[in-house]
Design an enzyme around this catalytic site. Structure first.
Site: not given
Length: 150
Positions: A8, A91, A140
């Site tokens: 994502h 992110h 992440e």
């Protein structure tokens, strides 16, 4: 270690409702999930699905957009929104098969891992790597979700 699937892209927003309307009405998103609070991370989260592709081994999952709204002034996203009142890309998240092996690999390269692995919005372990060590992008790292995780 090698680059895993882009799971994502995190987008910080001052309003989940307004962002969901944008993705639905302007971008044509057809699958959005119910927002939920993630108090341990200090955010309210909502995922928007993008279409996958039909590959040689069948359909693939699309990358998700993770909308994140601060849960109060103590949220780590609060400062980002203060600097970027309209919100924006926060992110990028990549999957790995083993979170602890990935953490050791990044640390072995001298990259700054921000905190210990913790449970993220998909219900799987995550950690972040400082943008100064990741070509300017907060990154992440997430253990690949098991079946049934959102």
């Amino acid at each position: 270690m090698k680059l895993g699937r882009l799971n994502h892209i995190g987008i910080a927003t001052p309003s989940l409702a307004a962002s969901l309307a944008y993705y639905r009405d302007i971008m044509g998103a057809t699958i959005t999930h119910e927002p939920f609070d993630l108090p341990a991370q200090g955010v309210k989260v909502c995922f928007v699905d993008t279409p996958g592709e039909n590959g040689p081994n069948g359909p693939t999952a699309g990358t998700q957009i993770e909308l994140i709204e601060p849960l109060g002034e103590n949220s780590p996203i609060h400062g980002f929104i203060a600097k970027n009142p309209a919100g924006g890309q926060h992110h990028m998240c990549y999957e790995v098969p083993d979170i602890m092996a990935a953490k050791a690999w990044f640390e072995g390269l001298g990259k700054k891992v921000l905190g210990e692995p913790r449970i993220g919005a998909h219900g799987t372990p995550i950690f972040f790597v400082h943008p100064k060590d990741m070509n300017g992008v907060l990154t992440e790292i997430m253990e690949t979700p098991k079946d049934g995780a959102h």
